[in-house]
Every structure is written in C-alpha cells, then in structure tokens.
Scaffold this motif. Structure first.
Motif, PDB file in Angstrom:
ATOM      1  N   THR A 191      -1.313  -0.657 -11.143  1.00  0.00           N
ATOM      2  CA  THR A 191      -2.354  -1.666 -11.444  1.00  0.00           C
ATOM      3  C   THR A 191      -1.945  -3.037 -10.919  1.00  0.00           C
ATOM      4  O   THR A 191      -2.746  -3.740 -10.280  1.00  0.00           O
ATOM      5  N   ILE A 192      -0.685  -3.418 -11.187  1.00  0.00           N
ATOM      6  CA  ILE A 192      -0.237  -4.747 -10.755  1.00  0.00           C
ATOM      7  C   ILE A 192      -0.186  -4.824  -9.231  1.00  0.00           C
ATOM      8  O   ILE A 192      -0.627  -5.812  -8.628  1.00  0.00           O
ATOM      9  N   ILE A 193       0.330  -3.769  -8.599  1.00  0.00           N
ATOM     10  CA  ILE A 193       0.469  -3.814  -7.133  1.00  0.00           C
ATOM     11  C   ILE A 193      -0.896  -3.823  -6.453  1.00  0.00           C
ATOM     12  O   ILE A 193      -1.077  -4.444  -5.402  1.00  0.00           O
ATOM     13  N   GLU A 194      -1.893  -3.171  -7.071  1.00  0.00           N
ATOM     14  CA  GLU A 194      -3.250  -3.211  -6.492  1.00  0.00           C
ATOM     15  C   GLU A 194      -3.784  -4.638  -6.462  1.00  0.00           C
ATOM     16  O   GLU A 194      -4.415  -5.056  -5.477  1.00  0.00           O
ATOM     17  N   LYS A 195      -3.478  -5.404  -7.522  1.00  0.00           N
ATOM     18  CA  LYS A 195      -3.915  -6.822  -7.520  1.00  0.00           C
ATOM     19  C   LYS A 195      -3.176  -7.589  -6.426  1.00  0.00           C
ATOM     20  O   LYS A 195      -3.752  -8.446  -5.746  1.00  0.00           O
ATOM     21  N   GLN A 196      -1.887  -7.276  -6.259  1.00  0.00           N
ATOM     22  CA  GLN A 196      -1.113  -7.954  -5.220  1.00  0.00           C
ATOM     23  C   GLN A 196      -1.645  -7.623  -3.830  1.00  0.00           C
ATOM     24  O   GLN A 196      -1.637  -8.471  -2.929  1.00  0.00           O
ATOM     25  N   ARG A 245       6.192  10.703   3.235  1.00  0.00           N
ATOM     26  CA  ARG A 245       4.828  10.356   3.654  1.00  0.00           C
ATOM     27  C   ARG A 245       4.661   8.874   3.969  1.00  0.00           C
ATOM     28  O   ARG A 245       3.578   8.447   4.314  1.00  0.00           O
ATOM     29  N   LEU A 246       5.719   8.100   3.810  1.00  0.00           N
ATOM     30  CA  LEU A 246       5.582   6.651   4.003  1.00  0.00           C
ATOM     31  C   LEU A 246       5.716   6.298   5.485  1.00  0.00           C
ATOM     32  O   LEU A 246       6.351   7.023   6.254  1.00  0.00           O
ATOM     33  N   ASN A 247       5.129   5.145   5.852  1.00  0.00           N
ATOM     34  CA  ASN A 247       5.140   4.736   7.262  1.00  0.00           C
ATOM     35  C   ASN A 247       5.853   3.428   7.525  1.00  0.00           C
ATOM     36  O   ASN A 247       6.090   3.080   8.659  1.00  0.00           O
ATOM     37  N   SER A 248       6.165   2.696   6.443  1.00  0.00           N
ATOM     38  CA  SER A 248       6.677   1.338   6.669  1.00  0.00           C
ATOM     39  C   SER A 248       8.193   1.291   6.408  1.00  0.00           C
ATOM     40  O   SER A 248       8.836   2.338   6.263  1.00  0.00           O
ATOM     41  N   THR A 291       0.846  -1.209   0.000  1.00  0.00           N
ATOM     42  CA  THR A 291       0.000   0.000   0.000  1.00  0.00           C
ATOM     43  C   THR A 291       0.880   1.258   0.000  1.00  0.00           C
ATOM     44  O   THR A 291       0.606   2.216  -0.731  1.00  0.00           O
ATOM     45  N   ASP A 292       1.937   1.198   0.810  1.00  0.00           N
ATOM     46  CA  ASP A 292       2.873   2.331   0.836  1.00  0.00           C
ATOM     47  C   ASP A 292       3.530   2.537  -0.522  1.00  0.00           C
ATOM     48  O   ASP A 292       3.812   3.670  -0.926  1.00  0.00           O
ATOM     49  N   MET A 293       3.798   1.442  -1.225  1.00  0.00           N
ATOM     50  CA  MET A 293       4.437   1.525  -2.542  1.00  0.00           C
ATOM     51  C   MET A 293       3.528   2.259  -3.520  1.00  0.00           C
ATOM     52  O   MET A 293       3.994   3.071  -4.317  1.00  0.00           O
ATOM     53  N   ILE A 294       2.233   1.965  -3.457  1.00  0.00           N
ATOM     54  CA  ILE A 294       1.285   2.657  -4.337  1.00  0.00           C
ATOM     55  C   ILE A 294       1.250   4.147  -3.999  1.00  0.00           C
ATOM     56  O   ILE A 294       1.272   5.004  -4.894  1.00  0.00           O
ATOM     57  N   THR A 295       1.212   4.462  -2.720  1.00  0.00           N
ATOM     58  CA  THR A 295       1.229   5.879  -2.285  1.00  0.00           C
ATOM     59  C   THR A 295       2.478   6.560  -2.828  1.00  0.00           C
ATOM     60  O   THR A 295       2.410   7.670  -3.382  1.00  0.00           O
ATOM     61  N   PHE A 296       3.612   5.873  -2.684  1.00  0.00           N
ATOM     62  CA  PHE A 296       4.895   6.414  -3.132  1.00  0.00           C
ATOM     63  C   PHE A 296       4.875   6.681  -4.642  1.00  0.00           C
ATOM     64  O   PHE A 296       5.266   7.763  -5.100  1.00  0.00           O
TER      65      PHE A 296
END
Lengths: 64, 171
Positions: free
Chosen positions: B135-140, B65-68, B35-40
């Motif tokens: 798109t790919i990371i959302e599926k993951q 802005r990332l938390n992880s 989720t952080d990757m998508i935000t990034f």
C-alpha cells in the motif's frame, strides 16, 4: 566595438528567456527568477569593461 | 582554430545534455525499482502462503522475475541469508538497499524495514506486513510518476540550454 560581444549578449538573452519559460511552465518560479538574475549578472560582467570605457570617455570629453 | 572551437563546443553540449538525460533517467529508474518491489513482495507473499516455502527460497524464486537493480540487491541478501541466517542480516539488508541510488531515503526506509521484519513472525503477520508495504509503495509510485512527468523534460531541456549558454559565454 567588437560585434561578437553583441551576439554573445543576444545569445545569452535568448537562452535565459527560454530557460525562464521552461522553468516557469514546470512550476519552478523561484529557479526561473534565479536563472534570469544569473543571466543579468553574466551580461553585466561581460559589458562592465565597456561601461568603464564609456565613463572614461565621458570624463575626458567634458574634462570632469 | 575555429575547428577546435567547434569541437570543444560540441563536446561541452554533449556533456551537459548527457548530464540532463542521466538525471531524467534516474527519475524513471526510481519508478521502475518501486514497481519491481511490489512485484517482488506479491510473489514472496504467494510463495509463502501457497507454496509454504521458507524465506530464502521465496526470495530467490521471486527475484528471478525482476528486471531492475533490485534483482541483484535481493540476490546479495539471499546469499547473506544462506551464510548467516535469517535473523542476522540486518546490516546486509541496509547496506545492499543503500546501493540503490535512484531511490529516495523514504523509499529505502520502507524497503529496509519491510525486509527486516519478514521472517520474524507467523505467516499471517508477515502477510499483513507485505500488504502494508505494498500500500505504501503504491503511493510512492504515484508520487514518483508525477515527479517523473513534471521533471524529466525539464532536466533534459535545462541540460541542453546550459550547454549552449556555456558555449555562448566562453566560446
């Protein structure tokens, strides 16, 4: 006969049954079966000496 | 003697429960990092398209802005980018992303390939790369969420019950 052994066997049985249910509900039937088999093997190992004693007693009683 | 047995039993139970809980937390951590990757990626996209910032600046602004654990990984990549340039940080990207142990190999491959391809083409192509990666990371993330829901309770329960089994058998 040591009563502790009976409690141990009962404890193992209950815990294996619970684990079996949890794994089956999670869709991991293979792992549930492996757990049950492992439980059976553990209990057999716990009682094997008593079984051996039983056979020796039967043999001595009937002079076989 | 019985007191020692009780202490050892509690210790074994605590250790096995802790292992089960750690495995459950690792599942949660995977979803959080993705989720952080998508935000990034979305923030990098904004920085590049609207602020016209270069790649190191976009990365540095976006990672705040990332938390992880991803925040530290991107930080290390930015440092290497400043030292060696945008073109020569492939090893750094691979090594740093591989430190994210909660991610699966497939997740790491997507992140590594996205980060390697950014900064090597024009703005529109980079935009497309980011959109595809999102798109790919959302599926993951969806898959990670399903695995988390199914498996985290199982790991916690199995941890506790294994501890009880060890205590019953040996003590």
């Amino acid at each position: 006969m040591d009563i502790d052994l009976l409690f141990k066997i009962a404890g193992v049985g209950i815990l294996v049954a619970v684990l079996n249910q949890v794994l089956s509900k999670a869709g991991r039937e293979d792992q549930a079966m492996m757990t049950t088999l492992t439980g059976v093997i553990i209990v057999l190992m716990m009682v094997i000496s008593k079984i051996s004693e039983l056979f020796n007693t039967v043999r001595d009683t009937f002079n076989l | 003697m019985i007191f020692i047995k009780i202490i050892i039993s509690i210790a074994i139970l605590c250790i096995t429960s802790y292992i089960g809980i750690e495995m459950a937390i690792a599942l949660k951590s995977r979803e959080q990092i993705l989720t952080d990757m998508i935000t990034f990626l979305k923030m990098v996209q904004n920085e590049m398209v609207y602020m016209l910032n270069n790649l190191p600046v976009s990365y540095e602004m976006s990672r705040q802005r990332l938390n992880s654990e991803l925040k530290d990984v991107i930080g290390a990549i930015v440092v290497d980018m400043s030292k060696y340039g945008v073109d020569k940080i492939d090893m750094s990207i691979t090594n740093n992303v591989n430190t994210l142990v909660s991610l699966k190999e497939y997740d790491k491959d997507i992140i590594i390939s996205t980060l390697k391809n950014l900064g090597r083409s024009d703005l529109e192509s980079q935009n497309n790369i980011i959109e595809n990666a999102i798109t790919i990371i959302e599926k993951q993330i969806k898959e990670a969420n399903e695995v988390k829901v199914k498996s985290s309770k199982v790991y916690k329960t199995v941890g506790i019950i294994s501890g009880l089994l060890i205590v019953v058998i040996f003590i």
